[in-house]
Scaffold this motif. Structure first.
Motif, PDB file in Angstrom:
ATOM      1  N   GLY A   1       0.804  -1.232   0.000  1.00 56.76           N
ATOM      2  CA  GLY A   1       0.000   0.000   0.000  1.00 56.76           C
ATOM      3  C   GLY A   1       0.827   1.268   0.000  1.00 56.76           C
ATOM      4  O   GLY A   1       0.470   2.239   0.674  1.00 56.76           O
ATOM      5  N   ILE A   2       1.928   1.283  -0.762  1.00 59.21           N
ATOM      6  CA  ILE A   2       2.804   2.463  -0.792  1.00 59.21           C
ATOM      7  C   ILE A   2       2.438   3.394  -1.955  1.00 59.21           C
ATOM      8  O   ILE A   2       2.356   4.611  -1.777  1.00 59.21           O
ATOM      9  CB  ILE A   2       4.286   2.034  -0.903  1.00 59.21           C
ATOM     10  CG1 ILE A   2       4.687   1.258   0.350  1.00 59.21           C
ATOM     11  CG2 ILE A   2       5.202   3.244  -1.103  1.00 59.21           C
ATOM     12  CD1 ILE A   2       6.004   0.531   0.238  1.00 59.21           C
ATOM     13  N   TYR A   3       2.208   2.826  -3.133  1.00 60.87           N
ATOM     14  CA  TYR A   3       1.995   3.693  -4.307  1.00 60.87           C
ATOM     15  C   TYR A   3       0.707   4.534  -4.249  1.00 60.87           C
ATOM     16  O   TYR A   3       0.767   5.736  -4.525  1.00 60.87           O
ATOM     17  CB  TYR A   3       1.982   2.863  -5.608  1.00 60.87           C
ATOM     18  CG  TYR A   3       3.266   2.135  -5.923  1.00 60.87           C
ATOM     19  CD1 TYR A   3       4.497   2.632  -5.518  1.00 60.87           C
ATOM     20  CD2 TYR A   3       3.256   0.951  -6.648  1.00 60.87           C
ATOM     21  CE1 TYR A   3       5.672   1.954  -5.819  1.00 60.87           C
ATOM     22  CE2 TYR A   3       4.423   0.276  -6.954  1.00 60.87           C
ATOM     23  CZ  TYR A   3       5.622   0.775  -6.533  1.00 60.87           C
ATOM     24  OH  TYR A   3       6.774   0.105  -6.836  1.00 60.87           O
ATOM     25  N   PRO A   4      -0.451   3.923  -3.917  1.00 67.84           N
ATOM     26  CA  PRO A   4      -1.669   4.758  -3.965  1.00 67.84           C
ATOM     27  C   PRO A   4      -1.595   6.011  -3.071  1.00 67.84           C
ATOM     28  O   PRO A   4      -1.953   7.098  -3.536  1.00 67.84           O
ATOM     29  CB  PRO A   4      -2.773   3.794  -3.517  1.00 67.84           C
ATOM     30  CG  PRO A   4      -2.279   2.451  -3.940  1.00 67.84           C
ATOM     31  CD  PRO A   4      -0.796   2.506  -3.683  1.00 67.84           C
ATOM     32  N   PRO A   5      -1.087   5.915  -1.827  1.00 62.73           N
ATOM     33  CA  PRO A   5      -0.990   7.162  -1.061  1.00 62.73           C
ATOM     34  C   PRO A   5      -0.025   8.181  -1.691  1.00 62.73           C
ATOM     35  O   PRO A   5      -0.257   9.391  -1.591  1.00 62.73           O
ATOM     36  CB  PRO A   5      -0.461   6.695   0.302  1.00 62.73           C
ATOM     37  CG  PRO A   5      -0.912   5.283   0.414  1.00 62.73           C
ATOM     38  CD  PRO A   5      -0.805   4.742  -0.976  1.00 62.73           C
ATOM     39  N   LEU A   6       1.027   7.686  -2.368  1.00 63.33           N
ATOM     40  CA  LEU A   6       1.947   8.626  -3.022  1.00 63.33           C
ATOM     41  C   LEU A   6       1.263   9.323  -4.198  1.00 63.33           C
ATOM     42  O   LEU A   6       1.494  10.506  -4.451  1.00 63.33           O
ATOM     43  CB  LEU A   6       3.208   7.898  -3.518  1.00 63.33           C
ATOM     44  CG  LEU A   6       4.187   7.451  -2.431  1.00 63.33           C
ATOM     45  CD1 LEU A   6       5.373   6.717  -3.035  1.00 63.33           C
ATOM     46  CD2 LEU A   6       4.694   8.646  -1.616  1.00 63.33           C
ATOM     47  N   ILE A   7       0.392   8.585  -4.882  1.00 65.91           N
ATOM     48  CA  ILE A   7      -0.391   9.205  -5.969  1.00 65.91           C
ATOM     49  C   ILE A   7      -1.324  10.254  -5.359  1.00 65.91           C
ATOM     50  O   ILE A   7      -1.502  11.340  -5.904  1.00 65.91           O
ATOM     51  CB  ILE A   7      -1.229   8.137  -6.714  1.00 65.91           C
ATOM     52  CG1 ILE A   7      -0.300   7.124  -7.376  1.00 65.91           C
ATOM     53  CG2 ILE A   7      -2.212   8.766  -7.686  1.00 65.91           C
ATOM     54  CD1 ILE A   7      -0.195   7.142  -8.860  1.00 65.91           C
ATOM     55  N   PHE A   8      -1.881   9.924  -4.213  1.00 65.73           N
ATOM     56  CA  PHE A   8      -2.771  10.874  -3.530  1.00 65.73           C
ATOM     57  C   PHE A   8      -2.026  12.153  -3.134  1.00 65.73           C
ATOM     58  O   PHE A   8      -2.602  13.227  -3.118  1.00 65.73           O
ATOM     59  CB  PHE A   8      -3.406  10.216  -2.291  1.00 65.73           C
ATOM     60  CG  PHE A   8      -4.819   9.768  -2.542  1.00 65.73           C
ATOM     61  CD1 PHE A   8      -5.149   9.045  -3.678  1.00 65.73           C
ATOM     62  CD2 PHE A   8      -5.844  10.071  -1.659  1.00 65.73           C
ATOM     63  CE1 PHE A   8      -6.449   8.640  -3.935  1.00 65.73           C
ATOM     64  CE2 PHE A   8      -7.156   9.678  -1.899  1.00 65.73           C
ATOM     65  CZ  PHE A   8      -7.458   8.965  -3.035  1.00 65.73           C
ATOM     66  N   LEU A   9      -0.747  12.002  -2.806  1.00 64.36           N
ATOM     67  CA  LEU A   9       0.064  13.184  -2.471  1.00 64.36           C
ATOM     68  C   LEU A   9       0.082  14.133  -3.674  1.00 64.36           C
ATOM     69  O   LEU A   9      -0.139  15.343  -3.531  1.00 64.36           O
ATOM     70  CB  LEU A   9       1.492  12.735  -2.115  1.00 64.36           C
ATOM     71  CG  LEU A   9       2.494  13.846  -1.810  1.00 64.36           C
ATOM     72  CD1 LEU A   9       2.232  14.454  -0.451  1.00 64.36           C
ATOM     73  CD2 LEU A   9       3.930  13.304  -1.849  1.00 64.36           C
ATOM     74  N   GLY A  10       0.330  13.566  -4.850  1.00 66.15           N
ATOM     75  CA  GLY A  10       0.357  14.367  -6.074  1.00 66.15           C
ATOM     76  C   GLY A  10      -1.003  14.970  -6.374  1.00 66.15           C
ATOM     77  O   GLY A  10      -1.104  16.142  -6.764  1.00 66.15           O
ATOM     78  N   ILE A  11      -2.059  14.177  -6.165  1.00 63.00           N
ATOM     79  CA  ILE A  11      -3.419  14.680  -6.432  1.00 63.00           C
ATOM     80  C   ILE A  11      -3.724  15.860  -5.498  1.00 63.00           C
ATOM     81  O   ILE A  11      -4.284  16.869  -5.907  1.00 63.00           O
ATOM     82  CB  ILE A  11      -4.470  13.554  -6.261  1.00 63.00           C
ATOM     83  CG1 ILE A  11      -4.279  12.481  -7.346  1.00 63.00           C
ATOM     84  CG2 ILE A  11      -5.889  14.097  -6.321  1.00 63.00           C
ATOM     85  CD1 ILE A  11      -5.137  11.236  -7.173  1.00 63.00           C
ATOM     86  N   GLY A  12      -3.301  15.705  -4.242  1.00 60.65           N
ATOM     87  CA  GLY A  12      -3.509  16.787  -3.270  1.00 60.65           C
ATOM     88  C   GLY A  12      -2.836  18.075  -3.726  1.00 60.65           C
ATOM     89  O   GLY A  12      -3.388  19.169  -3.575  1.00 60.65           O
TER      90      GLY A  12
END
Lengths: 430, 127
Positions: free
Chosen positions: A128-139
């Motif tokens: 579960g590392i990549y999806p939160p990192l994508i969320f960082l970019g979306i934020g």
């Protein structure tokens, strides 16, 4: 060895021999390669979510080419030392190039066979590392201004999550069909939750939840989620028109108030605190989304903002896409369940849209006709496509109506809503 | 046997129904809490709203006036371009310093080629 024998051996050891060995299941790989090619066509030619669909499709292609070994797991095994090897070891000579492990008084070689490239990259999905990192970019890319300006939009973002829960119920209810298990359509709670999250119309959230609850369904769910996100302009309008009257669609909404910088800075802090305190399992997704937004709104870490929304997000997107695609091998993908997942995903999406629009209608009535119910459809995340669809539908009735900014509120609320819904499902079934 | 199957089925549905109810309620509760918090933001931002309204009305008149004056001096600079440049200057200046935009010259009339100007800008812009 003769020349013909040599060629024969090369052929027999090649991927072609496995691929065209139909009795050995090579046809399944051919079908998967065909599906990968169709997805690549949709991404390249039709422009359907190409940033993710293209890497997913290529990962799918690569893993289904026999003997590519890109997704082979790392093999670890313990082999006891022979008497001769023990003797050599006593004089400091290692007979094999492996570390020695002592276990229960016995000595073992720690044999290790390297895995495929995608298997290592896949660990970022598995943990579960990549999806939160994508969320960082979306934020970093999201302006929550329209939501702060009209906080009622949060409710539309919540209503549009209805599709998730209705689909969960539907997926579980399929188990009541006689012989469901034999037909391969019996979904466990974890599987039903992973399928239902497609209704959140949020790719990273769907991947995050599925990787935790039902990793074997990851390929099918990711393909369904991104396909439906690309099809938002086709799926949503008929539902929006069916559930609203011409008069409701024509409502021109009041201009949004302007939002101060202080409010924008406080927003991610408050959202993080409230969501994480109420639902700790939503912390990775909501936390990273809001961290990215704080980067953006604080205005003091421009370099971090740029990196998060460009380089970091692009790198993670590549790794996430190819590895999720690589989970779709013939064995796990070519099942009755996959077709059902795709159908249930569509139900989830449609129900989510309907939930948002119906709640929008409620708000229209309670506000005395001041709220256009079309903006409710944007509550299913799919930023900013769903908001654009609301704008387009509004302008069909009244060309002078500009709903885009009003629809952006529920749209970004939907991102938070689907992350919260994922947190709920993770708490219940994780 | 049949009754056992029925009870298993109803148990499955009851379980799923419970999940739907709990899930939907929690999602709504979290987002309602956020709605209330940010409604308060709006209440405290009420004064700001008036300030914003006042701030919005002044530049409009000012910009229109500036645009009118500048546009009279030039055939090629439209009112919109003048208004945008005046607004940009106003946005970059602090409250104490006021600037007067006297002249806006289109790039084509400059003696320095546009690529040379872009090169100078690139080389002299600090990191």
């Amino acid at each position: 060895m003769g020349v013909l024998e040599a060629f024969s051996q090369i052929w027999n050891e090649s991927g072609f021999a496995t691929l065209f060995n139909f009795s050995g299941g090579g046809w399944k790989n051919l079908i998967m390669i065909g599906i990968a090619c169709v997805l690549m066509y949709l991404a390249i030619k039709k422009g359907y979510e190409p940033l993710l669909l293209l890497p997913i499709a290529f990962g799918m292609l690569l893993v289904n080419l026999p003997l590519s070994g890109v997704m082979d797991p790392q093999q670890n095994s313990l082999v006891p030392l022979t008497a001769a090897e023990l003797e050599q070891l006593s004089v400091g000579v290692y007979a094999q190039n492996y570390p020695v492990l002592e276990l229960g008084g016995e000595l073992y070689w720690q044999h290790f066979e390297q895995g495929g490239l995608f298997w290592y990259l896949y660990q970022g999905v598995k943990f579960g590392i990549y999806p939160p990192l994508i969320f960082l970019g979306i934020g970093c890319m999201t302006d929550f201004g329209p939501l702060i300006s009209n906080p009622k939009s949060f409710l539309l973002g919540a209503a549009a999550q209805l599709g998730i829960f209705v689909t969960f119920f539907g997926a579980r209810a399929l188990g009541l069909i006689p012989g469901a298990e034999g037909l391969g359509i019996l979904f466990s709670q974890q599987e039903a939750a992973s399928i239902a999250i497609i209704g959140g119309a949020d790719g990273p959230t769907a991947i995050y939840l599925t990787s935790k609850l039902a990793p074997h369904l990851l390929g099918a769910i990711a393909v369904a989620a991104y396909s439906y996100m690309a099809l938002v302009p086709i799926i949503q309008p008929p539902i929006m028109r069916a559930l609203t009257t011409k008069k409701e669609r024509s409502v021109v909404m009041k201009e949004l108030r302007s939002v101060s910088k202080t409010e924008k800075i406080l927003f991610p802090i408050f959202v993080t605190a409230v969501c994480v305190l109420l639902l700790p399992s939503a912390a990775p997704l909501v936390g990273m989304l809001m961290l990215g937004n704080l980067f953006r709104e604080s205005g003091v870490v421009e370099r971090l903002t740029k990196t998060s929304q460009n380089e970091l997000m692009n790198i993670v997107t590549i790794m996430l896409g190819v590895t999720v695609g690589a989970t779709a091998n013939a064995h796990t993908f070519l099942q009755a369940k996959t077709i059902l997942i795709i159908c249930l995903g569509l139900v989830a999406f449609a129900m989510g849209t309907a939930g948002g629009v119906l709640f929008g209608k409620l708000m229209y009535w309670f506000s005395g006709g001041k709220i256009n119910p079309l903006i409710g459809s944007a509550g299913v995340s799919a930023v900013p496509m769903a908001a654009r669809v609301a704008q387009k539908e509004g302008q069909r009735e009244n060309p002078a109506n500009f709903l885009l900014m009003h629809a952006m509120g529920p749209n970004v609320a939907g991102v938070i809503g689907s992350a919260v819904a994922a947190g709920v499902l993770l708490t219940l079934f994780g | 046997m049949k009754s056992l199957l029925l009870s298993a089925n109803s148990l499955l549905l009851a379980d799923a129904g419970k999940t739907v109810l709990i899930g939907a309620l929690v999602v709504f509760a979290v987002l309602v809490a956020l709605t209330l918090i940010f409604r308060l933001f709006g209440v405290f931002g009420g004064v700001r709203k008036e300030e914003n309204a006042a701030a919005e009305s002044v530049p409009e008149e000012l910009i229109a006036a500036i645009a009118g004056v500048i546009a009279a001096d030039s055939d090629e600079v439209t009112d919109e371009v003048a208004a945008v440049i005046a607004a940009a200057v106003a946005a970059m200046s602090d409250e104490k310093t006021r600037y007067k935009v006297r002249r806006i010259t289109p790039v084509g009339k400059s003696t320095r080629p546009v690529w040379a100007a872009a090169g100078i800008a690139q080389n002299t812009t600090p990191f």
